[in-house]
Design a protein around this motif. Structure first.
Motif, PDB file in Angstrom:
ATOM      1  N   TRP A  36      -3.988   1.996  -0.470  1.00  0.00           N
ATOM      2  CA  TRP A  36      -4.241   2.925   0.637  1.00  0.00           C
ATOM      3  C   TRP A  36      -4.112   4.391   0.225  1.00  0.00           C
ATOM      4  O   TRP A  36      -4.548   5.279   0.944  1.00  0.00           O
ATOM      5  CB  TRP A  36      -3.283   2.632   1.790  1.00  0.00           C
ATOM      6  N   MET A  37      -3.554   4.646  -0.959  1.00  0.00           N
ATOM      7  CA  MET A  37      -3.536   6.005  -1.511  1.00  0.00           C
ATOM      8  C   MET A  37      -4.382   5.943  -2.779  1.00  0.00           C
ATOM      9  O   MET A  37      -3.864   5.744  -3.879  1.00  0.00           O
ATOM     10  CB  MET A  37      -2.096   6.464  -1.773  1.00  0.00           C
ATOM     11  N   SER A  38      -5.682   6.124  -2.603  1.00  0.00           N
ATOM     12  CA  SER A  38      -6.647   5.765  -3.634  1.00  0.00           C
ATOM     13  C   SER A  38      -6.457   6.498  -4.957  1.00  0.00           C
ATOM     14  O   SER A  38      -6.673   5.923  -6.025  1.00  0.00           O
ATOM     15  CB  SER A  38      -8.070   6.002  -3.114  1.00  0.00           C
ATOM     16  N   ALA A  39      -6.065   7.764  -4.918  1.00  0.00           N
ATOM     17  CA  ALA A  39      -5.904   8.534  -6.157  1.00  0.00           C
ATOM     18  C   ALA A  39      -4.583   8.241  -6.855  1.00  0.00           C
ATOM     19  O   ALA A  39      -4.422   8.584  -8.032  1.00  0.00           O
ATOM     20  CB  ALA A  39      -6.005  10.036  -5.861  1.00  0.00           C
ATOM     21  N   GLU A 166      -2.509  13.382   1.930  1.00  0.00           N
ATOM     22  CA  GLU A 166      -3.963  13.385   2.086  1.00  0.00           C
ATOM     23  C   GLU A 166      -4.685  13.821   0.812  1.00  0.00           C
ATOM     24  O   GLU A 166      -5.796  13.352   0.541  1.00  0.00           O
ATOM     25  CB  GLU A 166      -4.359  14.290   3.259  1.00  0.00           C
ATOM     26  N   LYS A 167      -4.071  14.677   0.028  1.00  0.00           N
ATOM     27  CA  LYS A 167      -4.761  15.132  -1.176  1.00  0.00           C
ATOM     28  C   LYS A 167      -4.846  14.039  -2.238  1.00  0.00           C
ATOM     29  O   LYS A 167      -5.594  14.172  -3.213  1.00  0.00           O
ATOM     30  CB  LYS A 167      -4.093  16.386  -1.749  1.00  0.00           C
ATOM     31  N   GLY A 169      -5.790  11.019  -1.292  1.00  0.00           N
ATOM     32  CA  GLY A 169      -6.685  10.036  -0.677  1.00  0.00           C
ATOM     33  C   GLY A 169      -5.993   9.059   0.241  1.00  0.00           C
ATOM     34  O   GLY A 169      -6.486   7.932   0.432  1.00  0.00           O
ATOM     35  N   ASP A 171      -4.868   6.883   3.287  1.00  0.00           N
ATOM     36  CA  ASP A 171      -5.438   6.455   4.560  1.00  0.00           C
ATOM     37  C   ASP A 171      -4.600   7.078   5.675  1.00  0.00           C
ATOM     38  O   ASP A 171      -3.373   6.956   5.679  1.00  0.00           O
ATOM     39  CB  ASP A 171      -5.391   4.921   4.664  1.00  0.00           C
TER      40      ASP A 171
END
Length: 300
Positions: A36-39, A166-167, A169, A171
């Motif tokens: 859920w935190m893609s980066a 948010e930086k 990525g 969700d």
């Protein structure tokens, strides 16, 4: 002046004494990726490990406080304990739903890790029964253990309220889950400390408890992260050395709280006269709780 990561300034006005109460929340977990935190997938899995750790821990908190309530004659403290119980029950329920709606949806069987948490919180830290001296001392030890964990949860709550997930990525629904929970941890940060002191947990016992709680908390959290990495088909299986290297890298990039601040937080509890009031801002916490999308969805 602190800034919320999404651009709103946090209020500086102290709201004073706050009556604690459970808040209903509603989250739609459809389509949330396991990463859920893609980066920063490793950081995301470390934070997600709390979804497996917290429900059993919070149930133990509730059971322990219910056991302690008959001994408490201070009405204000009783009121705070009841509010704390209500909030912890909602936390356990909400994080438990993530296990069903996100983890199971992605083929993650959390059973083996949950069994370990059940043993830790139900057997190792569970009630011993009886109103004898040994039973009461075990109750006090559990209250001291809870106070130490609640210190970290409030500290993590303050961190996540001010972290720009948010930086990386993140969700927005999962970010809101942890910010909502973190805000309530900041809001009720004094309760566990006050209860422990009421039951006679002084400086020496607090320090002894933190000496045990600090490494146990980190070990079970990292263990949970490795468990999720092993079941994540998008990541290679990693031993603890590679996993920790990834965790430290995420800390350096700001996706997780750093080691210096973590150690400073733990060591602060060894100061004579320690009080968790300095951890976070009640005003900021209440402001977030009023704006939380999950809380607002439940109220609509």
């Amino acid at each position: 002046m602190k800034l919320f990561p999404w651009g709103r300034e946090s209020p500086e006005i102290d709201p004073g004494v706050v009556a604690l109460h459970a808040r209903n929340v509603s989250f739609d977990w459809s389509g949330v990726d396991l990463q859920w935190m893609s980066a920063e997938p490793i950081a995301g899995h470390l934070i997600s490990a709390l979804n497996m750790l917290l429900p059993e821990g919070e149930r133990m908190f509730i059971e322990t406080y219910r056991e302690a309530l008959p001994y408490v004659k201070d009405e204000k403290l009783r009121e705070d304990m009841l509010g704390f119980i209500g909030q912890e029950a909602m936390h356990a329920q909400t994080h438990g739903k993530v296990l069903d709606d996100v983890f199971t949806a992605h083929g993650v069987d959390a059973g083996p890790y949950l069994a370990q948490m059940e043993y830790l919180f139900r057997i190792s830290l569970g009630p011993r029964g009886g109103d004898n001296r040994a039973g009461r001392q075990m109750l006090v030890e559990r209250l001291a253990f809870i106070a130490c964990l609640e210190h970290f949860f409030a500290w993590l709550g303050d961190w996540v309220l001010n972290a720009d997930l948010e930086k990386f990525g993140a969700d927005p629904r999962m970010a809101d889950l942890f910010r909502w929970h973190g805000a309530e941890e900041v809001e009720h940060r004094n309760v566990a400390h006050d209860v422990a002191e009421y039951f006679g947990v002084g400086y020496v016992r607090r320090c002894a408890s933190m000496t045990l709680v600090f490494p146990i908390f980190l070990i079970v959290l990292v263990r949970g992260a490795r468990f999720l990495v092993q079941q994540d088909p998008q990541l290679p299986d990693q031993g603890y050395a590679r996993l920790l290297a990834g965790v430290f890298g995420a800390m350096w990039r700001g996706a997780l709280p750093g080691v210096p601040s973590l150690l400073a937080s733990a060591l602060s509890t060894f100061q004579p006269g320690y009080n968790p009031q300095s951890v976070g801002s009640t005003a900021q916490a209440i402001a977030y709780l009023a704006a939380s999308p999950g809380a607002r969805a439940a109220a609509s």
